[in-house]
Every structure is written in structure tokens, then in C-alpha cells.
Design a protein around this motif. Structure first.
Motif, short mmCIF file in Angstrom:
data_model
loop_
_atom_site.label_atom_id
_atom_site.label_comp_id
_atom_site.label_asym_id
_atom_site.label_seq_id
_atom_site.Cartn_x
_atom_site.Cartn_y
_atom_site.Cartn_z
N GLU A 1 -38.18 -50.61 33.09
CA GLU A 1 -37.63 -49.61 34.01
C GLU A 1 -38.62 -48.45 34.20
OE1 GLU A 1 -34.08 -46.25 33.91
OE2 GLU A 1 -33.88 -48.07 32.69
N LEU A 2 -39.22 -48.00 33.12
CA LEU A 2 -40.17 -46.89 33.20
C LEU A 2 -41.42 -47.28 33.97
CD1 LEU A 2 -39.85 -45.53 29.55
CD2 LEU A 2 -38.96 -44.46 31.63
N VAL A 3 -41.92 -48.49 33.74
CA VAL A 3 -43.12 -48.95 34.45
C VAL A 3 -42.82 -49.13 35.93
CG1 VAL A 3 -44.85 -50.76 34.63
CG2 VAL A 3 -44.02 -50.06 32.38
N ARG A 4 -41.64 -49.64 36.24
CA ARG A 4 -41.26 -49.84 37.64
C ARG A 4 -41.25 -48.50 38.38
NH1 ARG A 4 -37.13 -52.54 36.53
NH2 ARG A 4 -38.10 -54.61 36.60
N SER A 5 -40.80 -47.47 37.71
CA SER A 5 -40.79 -46.14 38.31
C SER A 5 -42.21 -45.64 38.55
CB SER A 5 -40.04 -45.17 37.39
OG SER A 5 -40.07 -43.86 37.89
N GLU A 6 -43.12 -45.88 37.60
CA GLU A 6 -44.52 -45.49 37.77
C GLU A 6 -45.16 -46.26 38.92
OE1 GLU A 6 -46.90 -43.34 36.22
OE2 GLU A 6 -45.00 -42.36 35.71
N ALA A 7 -44.86 -47.55 39.02
CA ALA A 7 -45.44 -48.39 40.07
C ALA A 7 -45.00 -47.94 41.45
CB ALA A 7 -45.07 -49.85 39.84
N ALA A 8 -43.78 -47.39 41.54
CA ALA A 8 -43.29 -46.90 42.83
C ALA A 8 -44.07 -45.68 43.29
CB ALA A 8 -41.80 -46.57 42.72
N ARG A 9 -44.61 -44.92 42.33
CA ARG A 9 -45.37 -43.72 42.68
C ARG A 9 -46.87 -43.98 42.81
NH1 ARG A 9 -41.66 -41.33 38.90
NH2 ARG A 9 -43.19 -41.59 37.22
N ASP A 10 -47.36 -45.06 42.20
CA ASP A 10 -48.81 -45.32 42.18
C ASP A 10 -49.04 -46.80 42.43
OD1 ASP A 10 -51.50 -45.63 41.69
OD2 ASP A 10 -51.50 -44.58 39.76
N GLU A 11 -49.62 -47.13 43.59
CA GLU A 11 -49.80 -48.53 43.94
C GLU A 11 -50.81 -49.25 43.04
OE1 GLU A 11 -53.22 -47.78 47.39
OE2 GLU A 11 -51.26 -48.60 47.93
N ARG A 12 -51.59 -48.50 42.27
CA ARG A 12 -52.53 -49.13 41.35
C ARG A 12 -51.85 -49.65 40.08
NH1 ARG A 12 -58.03 -47.78 42.56
NH2 ARG A 12 -58.21 -46.10 44.08
N VAL A 13 -50.62 -49.25 39.86
CA VAL A 13 -49.86 -49.72 38.69
C VAL A 13 -49.01 -50.91 39.10
CG1 VAL A 13 -48.13 -49.13 36.95
CG2 VAL A 13 -49.81 -47.41 37.69
N GLN A 14 -49.13 -52.01 38.35
CA GLN A 14 -48.35 -53.22 38.63
C GLN A 14 -47.52 -53.58 37.41
OE1 GLN A 14 -50.69 -56.56 40.09
NE2 GLN A 14 -52.36 -55.16 40.64
N LEU A 15 -46.33 -54.07 37.66
CA LEU A 15 -45.46 -54.54 36.58
C LEU A 15 -45.27 -56.04 36.73
CD1 LEU A 15 -43.42 -54.19 34.23
CD2 LEU A 15 -41.67 -53.78 35.99
N VAL A 16 -45.53 -56.76 35.65
CA VAL A 16 -45.23 -58.20 35.58
C VAL A 16 -44.28 -58.38 34.42
CG1 VAL A 16 -46.16 -60.52 35.39
CG2 VAL A 16 -47.56 -58.71 36.41
N THR A 17 -43.16 -59.06 34.65
CA THR A 17 -42.14 -59.17 33.60
C THR A 17 -41.92 -60.61 33.17
OG1 THR A 17 -40.37 -59.32 35.23
CG2 THR A 17 -40.95 -57.12 34.43
N HIS A 18 -41.61 -60.77 31.90
CA HIS A 18 -41.11 -62.02 31.35
C HIS A 18 -39.62 -61.84 31.08
CE1 HIS A 18 -45.33 -63.06 29.50
NE2 HIS A 18 -45.29 -63.23 30.81
N ASP A 19 -38.81 -62.79 31.48
CA ASP A 19 -37.37 -62.68 31.23
C ASP A 19 -37.07 -62.72 29.74
OD1 ASP A 19 -36.89 -62.54 33.93
OD2 ASP A 19 -36.57 -64.70 34.15
N ASP A 20 -37.87 -63.48 29.00
CA ASP A 20 -37.68 -63.59 27.55
C ASP A 20 -38.96 -63.15 26.84
OD1 ASP A 20 -35.06 -64.84 27.70
OD2 ASP A 20 -36.12 -66.61 28.44
N ASN A 21 -38.83 -62.91 25.54
CA ASN A 21 -39.99 -62.54 24.73
C ASN A 21 -40.80 -63.81 24.43
OD1 ASN A 21 -40.62 -61.65 21.32
ND2 ASN A 21 -41.75 -60.95 23.11
N LEU A 22 -41.88 -64.02 25.19
CA LEU A 22 -42.67 -65.26 25.08
C LEU A 22 -43.80 -65.16 24.08
CD1 LEU A 22 -42.88 -66.24 28.86
CD2 LEU A 22 -41.17 -66.90 27.15
N GLY A 23 -44.16 -63.94 23.68
CA GLY A 23 -45.22 -63.79 22.69
C GLY A 23 -46.42 -63.03 23.23
N TYR A 24 -47.18 -62.46 22.30
CA TYR A 24 -48.33 -61.62 22.65
C TYR A 24 -49.37 -62.40 23.45
CZ TYR A 24 -52.25 -58.38 21.85
OH TYR A 24 -53.31 -57.51 22.01
#
Length: 718
Positions: free
Chosen positions: A77-100
Motif C-alpha cells: 500500500e505504501l509503495v503504491r502511494s509512492e508510485a502514484a506520485r513518482d513515475e520512476r517508482v514501480q511496484l511488482v507484487t507477489h500474491d504469496d510469499n515466494l521467497g527472497y
């Protein structure tokens, strides 16, 4: 080998280790920053802010890719808010915890710019220290951080140290701090690495594959800070178990992959590199010496459109890889093989259409001492090596592991190899093993050999290890096929190849090289590359035109006696002879690597002895010396005289440079004392030893310098 160097620096002076002087400044770098994150709501906004601040100051273009690995808090949620203000910030999400590992792989796939940097989102690093990394990426493929003062909890440091020891017992890793999350890459590396790890094993897999790819690596120390928010997961039992399971699964695959099967980019796959500017006159370059370095120089310059003449005194190209025939199959007069990490020679073989002949075989090593051959291939062999007391065996084994972790070699140039080995492995191991081996190689000069040379041998053999064994490569039917194919390729590219041609002198006028006088006539040239034995170069130049360092480096000759036998001597491929009653230092049973059926069912054995010019063997008759060696071998191993079918003796007065303490101070530069003269010999590949891959690297490097300097200076148009 991918090459690795260390750049130590004080924590508060990020600019002090950059390869250029002056403060960091904004450059035309295009950087993708990858931040893997799991439950980092307390850290992620600050991590993005720091990334933005540093990247905007240092780079022309950048992007910040946050991979949320199934967080259960407000990270996404916090990253999505940053990405809305700065196009250089991208969020990629995993639905589950897949590992480092999966989070990093996702970030690498999303990266679109030329450079990729990753660090964790826990703010345990100062991103301002990236200023000390970026200038290095113009020179190498990977800049890897290592934590100079790790600030994790004791239990995590314990698990990390144990993991490092385990991984290094299985693989060659070209960095000291495998899991440091502060690394900068050229993005194209990820096109061929094919990462599989989804957990904490990812850094190990990444660096092992980079080590095998031949990519250039430099290490830079970074400051590490305690975590101030959020919970670390590196020492969690589930994370450790997943990493161990991945290690077991992936290590089997890595051990099965020979370097010949690793993705390599051949010359034909690369875009054209004709760098002669439009309207400019191609340089005329004469190359003296048809060994591997001379051929590589000529090949690269010809590919780039220059007019090249290659002059070789012998009837064929090949240098020390000259061959004769056993059972109708060519075989080298002086034994040769290649290592899995030597990508330049593998690339060349592939590009010449000979990849199907390159085979990889498990190698075995032994030590001949106390009247018998002791296997010395695995740690278990060391534990059963009874010439050493059990405590000394353990000390020697631990010392060998510790030596492999030493990454900085320049400080070892003025340290005696015997003293360095003694400090790691103990007095007994040095007396029984290391000192006899050094004496067999360097004769009466063994005590003056620098530890830097020994460091090179340790890392070379370590890089050849796959799992608990060693793999060596050989071109089925001999390396003569490679030089025959090289001859054809050079001529196809327009190179004038003059074999059976001696060079009388290098023509110098008004402080510049003008060409060669040879037994076949005059060769005009804008530049001359000398790729022969360094000891004979001064004789080809006018009086007073020389570099005094050429005369300060001695030479090692070698006598190789090649036996054709009815049966094998032992089951070992490479036996180091530490028995003072035998006059040879090595016994290499070639047909314990290749099948005897390739050589008319004859067993081929090399007996070798290096020597300095002032030893009696330097003047001894090779045939008489060979007969003496054969007699001693027959008596020692209970062979019958009729088991010896044929004996051939080969000797060369220059097989390698005689390295000694302070060798770096005497290392000759590539550019000679007159304009247009370039020198590339085995004396200049220190701390590495002679080898085809090192020769190719030297040749390619020389071609680049010739191209850049010759094209830059005024030349007469013809």
C-alpha cells in the motif's frame, strides 16, 4: 576465470576507491534499483527516499523497482502511494510469499535499464556508497560489496559464516561476502544466467554462475548498520531449511553443467566490431609469434578491419602447443588442458566450430612421496594421508579452505610463498608437500617465489572444482585442430600468415616502429606486437632501445619426456612428485583422462621437469636424460622394459617466466619504449601462470590498446 579484485576503502570516503580521481559526479549511467521487500512497512518509504536521492544525483536515468513478496502488512500500500506520485517508482507484487530469490528474479526481469543494482529494503546500508561502485562498472561486469563491519546479531553471523564455508567447499565463488545485498551488475548478464533459486540460495547461485561465466568482478567494502525497524528473517529455521534444500537440488545441476555447456557468446553472435572510422586508413600491424597470444591479437585486429601480418618461426601456428602423433592421433609435446571457468578459450573453440570435440572429464590428483602415490583429489584423501600426523592433516585442510577465501593478491607479491603456505597449513605440511612442489617447479629459486603466484594457483584449481571433484577439458584429437582452424579463420579474415619465417630485426626510425625485416623480406607496419619469449625481444631492437625490466625477469625451461606404454603406471591423472630420488617433478598420465583407444591402445605418460638456466639439466642431452628417467620409472613402479614402447623427449628453454619476490616492480608494461611497439608475453600475466585462456585474454587486451593508440596518432596514408 572471472577476475576478482578488491577495493578497500574507509567507510566515510565513498569516492576514495573509484577508479578515477575527483568527487563522484552525475554521469550517463542508466540504473535500475531493485528492492525486494517482505513486511517492511517500517522501512520501505525511507528505502525509496534514499534510492531516489542517490540515483537522481549520480545517474542520467533511473528507476526504482520494489518487489513486494506477499507482505501481510502495509508495504504494498505504501509503495503504491509512492508510485502514484513518482513515475520512476514501480511496484511488482507477489500474491504469496515466494521467497527472497523469487523476489530478486522478478525484479531482474522487470529491470529495463543498462545497469541493475539491488539491495535490501531494511536500510542496513548507506546507499551513498553506490558512488564508489558506479565508476567501476565501466571496467568490469559486476561490482560486489562486502560488509567490512557486519552488524547483524551473533546467531545470524554464525549461520552466515557456516553457510559460506559450506558453499565454498562445493563451488568456486569469486567474492568473499556471498550474501552481501549490495551488488551492481550489467543487465545483459541476466540474459544467460538462468537463475533457479527461489530462496536464500539465490546469491550463491548468482555468484557461482557469474564466476563460471568469465565475467569481470571487483569487490568494494561497504559499511553495514544495525537494523532499526522490522524483523530480520535470515536466521529463521524455515529460511535456513529452504536454503539447504535448494543447495542440495541446485548443486547437483551446477556440478553436472560443464563450462562447455554454459551459455557463451561466440564471435559470430556478437555485433560487428569494425572500429576503423569511416574514411580512415586501417592500421598495418605486424604480430611476431604464432602462439595463442599472437593469434588472439591478430584475430581481434583482423575482425576489426585492420591489415595484419602474423609471423611465426615454426612451420605451424601453436607455440608451446606444438604436436606430434601417437597411434595416428595428434597430441601435444607439452601437456595441456583447460579449466571450466576459462571462457575465452571455450568461446574461441566454439566459434571455430569445434565445440563438439571439447570434452570434460573428472580429474584425479596424487602425491608421490614415502615410496607410493597417495590420492589427493578430495578432503577425504587428505585425512588418509599418513605422511602427515592427523592433527597436521586437519590443519592443512583448514588452511587450504582459508587460502581460498583470500581475494587480494597484490600485497602477497613480496611475501615468500613458502612462508605464506606455512602460515596457513603449518610447518609439517609445508615441509612434506609444499616445499617439494615449489622446488620441483622452480629449482634452486623456490624460496624466492612470491605468495601471489601461489595465490593464483590456488584460485585456478579451486575454480576447476565442481562439487567435491575437479573437471578438466580437452579437445578430442588434440589442440592442433584448434590452431589449424585458427589458421584458416585468420586467412579468411585477410591476415597474411607467414610461417617458417624468422624475424631479423624490428625497424625503428625517428622513435617510431616502421616494420620488420624477416627471412622472407620486409614487412611494413604502423605497429608491431611482440608475442614471443620476453628474453629475446631486446636482440631484435636497435642498440639503446630497450626496457631494462625485460632483462630482470628470468626464464624457466622445461623438459617433457613422453612415454608410450603397454599399460598404465597408476590410476591418477596428475601426480605431483615429492620424492627426492626421482629427477622429474610431475607425472601426467594423459590416458587416465582420455581413453587409450584414441592413441592406438597405447598409454601416454608425460614426465616433466622445469629448470632454471644455471641447472645442469639445461645443458644435458634430452635423449640421454629421457633414458635415465625411464630407467628410474621402470624400477620404481615395477614396470618391465618391454612395457615401454616408445620414448620422445621435448625441451624448450622458455616455458614460463621465473617469478621472484617483488615481481610487480619488474613487470613490463604492454606498450614498449618506442611508439608503435607492444609487448604481450607470459611474463606479463602475473599472478597467473602460462595457459591458453590467459594468452587469449592478453591478446585481446593488446589488440584493444593497439587499436586505440595507433588510430589516435597521425599516420601516413598509402
Amino acid at each position: 576465470m572471472g577476475t576478482s579484485e578488491l577495493a578497500d576503502r574507509p567507510a566515510d570516503d565513498a569516492a576514495s576507491t573509484t577508479p578515477t580521481d575527483g568527487p563522484p559526479r552525475r554521469r550517463a549511467w542508466h540504473l535500475s534499483i531493485v528492492l525486494p521487500a517482505y513486511n517492511e512497512e517500517a522501512n520501505i518509504i525511507e528505502a525509496i527516499r534514499r534510492s531516489r536521492s542517490v540515483a537522481s544525483r549520480l545517474c542520467e536515468d533511473y528507476e526504482i523497482i520494489v518487489v513486494d513478496d506477499g507482505s501481510r502488512d502495509r508495504t504494498a500500500e505504501l509503495v503504491r502511494s509512492e508510485a502514484a506520485r513518482d513515475e520512476r517508482v514501480q511496484l511488482v507484487t507477489h500474491d504469496d510469499n515466494l521467497g527472497y530469490g523469487e523476489a530478486l528474479r522478478t525484479g531482474f526481469r522487470a529491470a529495463r535499464l543498462d545497469l541493475v543494482f539491488f539491495t535490501d529494503a531494511d536500510n542496513q546500508f548507506d546507499l551513498n556508497e553506490l558512488a564508489g561502485f558506479l565508476p567501476w562498472i565501466d571496467k568490469v561486469d559486476v561490482v560486489a560489496g562486502y560488509r567490512m563491519n557486519r552488524k547483524d546479531r551473533l546467531i545470524r553471523r554464525f549461520f552466515a559464516r557456516s553457510w559460506n564455508l559450506l558453499v565454498r567447499s562445493l563451488f568456486y565463488v569469486p567474492v568473499r561476502d556471498i550474501d552481501c545485498a549490495f551488488k551492481l551488475f550489467r543487465r545483459h548478464l541476466f540474459d544467460s544466467l538462468d537463475l533457479e533459486s527461489v530462496g536464500a540460495m539465490v546469491n550463491t547461485e548468482l555468484m557461482v554462475k557469474i564466476g563460471r561465466s568469465g565475467a569481470g568482478v571487483v569487490e568494494v567494502g561497504v559499511t553495514h548498520y544495525p537494523r532499526t525497524a522490522g524483523a530480520p528473517r535470515g536466521a529463521h529455521p524455515k529460511v535456513i531449511l529452504r536454503a539447504l534444500l535448494e543447495l542440495a537440488r541446485i548443486s547437483r545441476r551446477l556440478q553436472r553443467i560443464s563450462a562447455g555447456q554454459m551459455p557463451v557468446q561466440t564471435r559470430r553472435d556478437r555485433p560487428p566490431e569494425l572500429r576503423v572510422p569511416a574514411g580512415a586508413t586501417p592500421a598495418k600491424v605486424a604480430v611476431i609469434g604464432g602462439g595463442i597470444a599472437g593469434c588472439a591479437t591478430a584475430l581481434r585486429l583482423a575482425e576489426e578491419g585492420h591489415a595484419v601480418t602474423l609471423v611465426e618461426r615454426s612451420q605451424r601456428l601453436g607455440g608451446l602447443l606444438v604436436s606430434f602423433s601417437v597411434g595416428g592421433t595428434p597430441i601435444e609435446c607439452f601437456y595441456h588442458h583447460i579449466f571450466p571457468h576459462e571462457n575465452d578459450i571455450i568461446d574461441l573453440i566454439t566459434s571455430l566450430g569445434l565445440a563438439d570435440r571439447l570434452e570434460w572429464h573428472a580429474s584425479t590428483t596424487g602425491v608421490l612421496t614415502s615410496g607410493r602415490i597417495w590420492p589427493f583429489t578430495s578432503p577425504r584423501d587428505l585425512l588418509t594421508f599418513s605422511p602427515l600426523p592427523i592433527l597436521d592433516r586437519i590443519k592443512a585442510g583448514v588452511g587450504a579452505l582459508r587460502m581460498r577465501r583470500v581475494m587480494e593478491w597484490r600485497s602477497l607479491d613480496k611475501v615468500a610463498a613458502a612462508d605464506w603456505l606455512r602460515s596457513f597449513c603449518g610447518e609439517a605440511a609445508c615441509r612434506v608437500l609444499w616445499e617439494p612442489l615449489l622446488e620441483a617447479k622452480f629449482g634452486p629459486s623456490w624460496s624466492e617465489v612470491p605468495a601471489a603466484w601461489m595465490w593464483g594457483r590456488v584460485h585456478q584449481r579451486n575454480a576447476a572444482r565442481q562439487g567435491m571433484g575437479e573437471k578438466l577439458g580437452y579437445l578430442r584429437g588434440g589442440f592442433k585442430a584448434m590452431f589449424d582452424a585458427l589458421d584458416t579463420e585468420l586467412r579468411r579474415l585477410g591476415v597474411t600468415v607467414q610461417t617458417s619465417t624468422g624475424v631479423d630485426r624490428i625497424v625503428v626510425e625517428d622513435g617510431e616502429v616502421r616494420g620488420l625485416e624477416t627471412s622472407q623480406g620486409v614487412v611494413e607496419a604502423d605497429a608491431v606486437v611482440y608475442a614471443g619469449a620476453h628474453s629475446t625481444l631486446a636482440k631484435l631492437l636497435p642498440d639503446g632501445v630497450s626496457d631494462p625490466r625485460w632483462g630482470q625477469i628470468g626464464s624457466l625451461g622445461v623438459l617433457c619426456v613422453v612415454l608410450q606404454l603397454r599399460r598404465k603406471v597408476s590410476d591418477i591423472y596428475w601426480t605431483n612428485v615429492c620424492d627426492p630420488t626421482l629427477p622429474f617433478g610431475g607425472m601426467i598420465e594423459h590416458t587416465n583422462l582420455l581413453p587409450p583407444s584414441d592413441y592406438g591402445d597405447r598409454h601416454v605418460v608425460y614426465l616433466s621437469r622445469y629448470y632454471t638456466s644455471d641447472e645442469p639439466i639445461a645443458q644435458a642431452d634430452p635423449s640421454s636424460e629421457a633414458e635415465r628417467w625411464v630407467g628410474l620409472l621402470v624400477d620404481h613402479f615395477g614396470l618391465a622394459r618391454e612395457d615401454v614402447l616408445e620414448v620422445n623427449a621435448f625441451r624448450t628453454p622458455f616455458a614460463a617466466p621465473l617469478v621472484s619476490l617483488g615481481y610487480l616492480d619488474r613487470l613490463p608494461p604492454l606498450e614498449g619504449p618506442v611508439s608503435g611497439l607492444y609487448v604481450t608475453t607470459t611474463a606479463q600475466i602475473y599472478p597467473q601462470d602460462r595457459g591458453m585462456d590467459e594468452g587469449i585474454k592478453a591478446g585481446y587486451r593488446t589488440a584493444e590498446v593497439v587499436r586505440d593508440t595507433v588510430l589516435a596518432r597521425p599516420r601516413a596514408l598509402v
